[in-house]
Design a protein around this motif. Sequence first.
Motif, PDB file in Angstrom:
ATOM      1  N   SER A   4      26.584  46.216  63.516  1.00  0.00           N
ATOM      2  CA  SER A   4      26.649  44.922  64.184  1.00  0.00           C
ATOM      3  C   SER A   4      25.896  44.957  65.513  1.00  0.00           C
ATOM      4  O   SER A   4      25.243  44.008  65.885  1.00  0.00           O
ATOM      5  N   SER A   5      25.992  46.038  66.242  1.00  0.00           N
ATOM      6  CA  SER A   5      25.259  46.226  67.496  1.00  0.00           C
ATOM      7  C   SER A   5      25.493  47.660  67.954  1.00  0.00           C
ATOM      8  O   SER A   5      26.422  48.319  67.499  1.00  0.00           O
ATOM      9  N   ALA A   6      24.651  48.131  68.872  1.00  0.00           N
ATOM     10  CA  ALA A   6      24.777  49.519  69.324  1.00  0.00           C
ATOM     11  C   ALA A   6      24.318  49.652  70.767  1.00  0.00           C
ATOM     12  O   ALA A   6      23.384  48.976  71.191  1.00  0.00           O
ATOM     13  N   ALA A   7      24.992  50.535  71.500  1.00  0.00           N
ATOM     14  CA  ALA A   7      24.601  50.869  72.865  1.00  0.00           C
ATOM     15  C   ALA A   7      24.401  52.378  72.924  1.00  0.00           C
ATOM     16  O   ALA A   7      25.290  53.141  72.529  1.00  0.00           O
ATOM     17  N   LEU A   8      23.235  52.802  73.374  1.00  0.00           N
ATOM     18  CA  LEU A   8      22.901  54.223  73.458  1.00  0.00           C
ATOM     19  C   LEU A   8      22.616  54.576  74.914  1.00  0.00           C
ATOM     20  O   LEU A   8      22.054  53.773  75.654  1.00  0.00           O
ATOM     21  N   ALA A   9      22.989  55.798  75.303  1.00  0.00           N
ATOM     22  CA  ALA A   9      22.715  56.267  76.663  1.00  0.00           C
ATOM     23  C   ALA A   9      22.247  57.710  76.607  1.00  0.00           C
ATOM     24  O   ALA A   9      22.724  58.505  75.791  1.00  0.00           O
ATOM     25  N   SER A  10      21.308  58.033  77.485  1.00  0.00           N
ATOM     26  CA  SER A  10      20.771  59.383  77.551  1.00  0.00           C
ATOM     27  C   SER A  10      20.226  59.599  78.959  1.00  0.00           C
ATOM     28  O   SER A  10      20.247  58.694  79.786  1.00  0.00           O
ATOM     29  N   GLY A  11      19.765  60.805  79.226  1.00  0.00           N
ATOM     30  CA  GLY A  11      19.184  61.116  80.520  1.00  0.00           C
ATOM     31  C   GLY A  11      17.818  61.748  80.344  1.00  0.00           C
ATOM     32  O   GLY A  11      17.488  62.268  79.277  1.00  0.00           O
ATOM     33  N   THR A  12      17.013  61.737  81.404  1.00  0.00           N
ATOM     34  CA  THR A  12      15.668  62.295  81.308  1.00  0.00           C
ATOM     35  C   THR A  12      15.681  63.815  81.147  1.00  0.00           C
ATOM     36  O   THR A  12      14.681  64.396  80.760  1.00  0.00           O
ATOM     37  N   ARG A  13      16.812  64.461  81.428  1.00  0.00           N
ATOM     38  CA  ARG A  13      16.940  65.905  81.210  1.00  0.00           C
ATOM     39  C   ARG A  13      17.800  66.237  79.996  1.00  0.00           C
ATOM     40  O   ARG A  13      18.217  67.381  79.816  1.00  0.00           O
ATOM     41  N   ASP A  14      18.044  65.252  79.175  1.00  0.00           N
ATOM     42  CA  ASP A  14      18.846  65.434  77.965  1.00  0.00           C
ATOM     43  C   ASP A  14      17.953  65.978  76.847  1.00  0.00           C
ATOM     44  O   ASP A  14      16.923  65.391  76.533  1.00  0.00           O
ATOM     45  N   LEU A  15      18.371  67.072  76.256  1.00  0.00           N
ATOM     46  CA  LEU A  15      17.640  67.679  75.148  1.00  0.00           C
ATOM     47  C   LEU A  15      17.446  66.682  74.004  1.00  0.00           C
ATOM     48  O   LEU A  15      16.465  66.755  73.266  1.00  0.00           O
ATOM     49  N   PHE A  16      18.385  65.732  73.865  1.00  0.00           N
ATOM     50  CA  PHE A  16      18.357  64.800  72.742  1.00  0.00           C
ATOM     51  C   PHE A  16      17.836  63.408  73.108  1.00  0.00           C
ATOM     52  O   PHE A  16      18.054  62.449  72.371  1.00  0.00           O
ATOM     53  N   LEU A  17      17.120  63.287  74.218  1.00  0.00           N
ATOM     54  CA  LEU A  17      16.563  62.000  74.624  1.00  0.00           C
ATOM     55  C   LEU A  17      15.649  61.429  73.540  1.00  0.00           C
ATOM     56  O   LEU A  17      15.744  60.250  73.206  1.00  0.00           O
ATOM     57  N   SER A  18      14.804  62.245  72.963  1.00  0.00           N
ATOM     58  CA  SER A  18      13.896  61.756  71.911  1.00  0.00           C
ATOM     59  C   SER A  18      14.674  61.209  70.726  1.00  0.00           C
ATOM     60  O   SER A  18      14.277  60.208  70.121  1.00  0.00           O
ATOM     61  N   ASN A  19      15.787  61.858  70.383  1.00  0.00           N
ATOM     62  CA  ASN A  19      16.620  61.361  69.278  1.00  0.00           C
ATOM     63  C   ASN A  19      17.197  59.983  69.608  1.00  0.00           C
ATOM     64  O   ASN A  19      17.256  59.102  68.745  1.00  0.00           O
ATOM     65  N   ALA A  20      17.626  59.802  70.855  1.00  0.00           N
ATOM     66  CA  ALA A  20      18.176  58.510  71.261  1.00  0.00           C
ATOM     67  C   ALA A  20      17.106  57.421  71.183  1.00  0.00           C
ATOM     68  O   ALA A  20      17.376  56.310  70.724  1.00  0.00           O
ATOM     69  N   VAL A  21      15.891  57.746  71.606  1.00  0.00           N
ATOM     70  CA  VAL A  21      14.787  56.782  71.544  1.00  0.00           C
ATOM     71  C   VAL A  21      14.465  56.435  70.087  1.00  0.00           C
ATOM     72  O   VAL A  21      14.303  55.260  69.742  1.00  0.00           O
ATOM     73  N   ARG A  22      14.389  57.439  69.230  1.00  0.00           N
ATOM     74  CA  ARG A  22      14.104  57.179  67.807  1.00  0.00           C
ATOM     75  C   ARG A  22      15.212  56.349  67.159  1.00  0.00           C
ATOM     76  O   ARG A  22      14.934  55.443  66.364  1.00  0.00           O
ATOM     77  N   MET A  23      16.466  56.640  67.482  1.00  0.00           N
ATOM     78  CA  MET A  23      17.578  55.859  66.925  1.00  0.00           C
ATOM     79  C   MET A  23      17.504  54.417  67.399  1.00  0.00           C
ATOM     80  O   MET A  23      17.691  53.492  66.614  1.00  0.00           O
ATOM     81  N   HIS A  24      17.211  54.228  68.677  1.00  0.00           N
ATOM     82  CA  HIS A  24      17.084  52.873  69.224  1.00  0.00           C
ATOM     83  C   HIS A  24      15.998  52.098  68.484  1.00  0.00           C
ATOM     84  O   HIS A  24      16.202  50.950  68.081  1.00  0.00           O
ATOM     85  N   ARG A  25      14.849  52.727  68.293  1.00  0.00           N
ATOM     86  CA  ARG A  25      13.750  52.061  67.574  1.00  0.00           C
ATOM     87  C   ARG A  25      14.122  51.742  66.133  1.00  0.00           C
ATOM     88  O   ARG A  25      13.803  50.667  65.619  1.00  0.00           O
ATOM     89  N   ALA A  26      14.811  52.667  65.471  1.00  0.00           N
ATOM     90  CA  ALA A  26      15.217  52.445  64.071  1.00  0.00           C
ATOM     91  C   ALA A  26      16.224  51.299  63.971  1.00  0.00           C
ATOM     92  O   ALA A  26      16.133  50.462  63.058  1.00  0.00           O
TER      93      ALA A  26
END
Length: 83
Positions: A4-26
């Motif tokens: 229905s909707s999603a909120a994602l949060a990450s940091g610039t020093r987070d190992l998984f930042l790229s995963n959060a960006v890819r999930m957001h785009r998907a």
Amino acid sequence: MSFSSAALASGTRDLFLSNAVRMHRALRAAGTPADLHVFEAAPHGLMPPGTPEDEQLLQEIRRFIDLNCPPVRSGGRILQIDH
């Protein structure tokens, strides 16, 4: 599967930042409303409670809930989240 909707949060020093960006785009490509919040210098798990970044994230989560999560009715009463 749809969300229905999603909120994602990450940091610039987070190992998984790229995963959060890819999930957001998907999610967005699938037509799901999604927010992505990235905090400068934040590690995985974000910042400790009480820091300005933590307070900012809490404000964003509250805003997201207010916009995307309608109140729930239970036994004729409307249940709301207290901020």
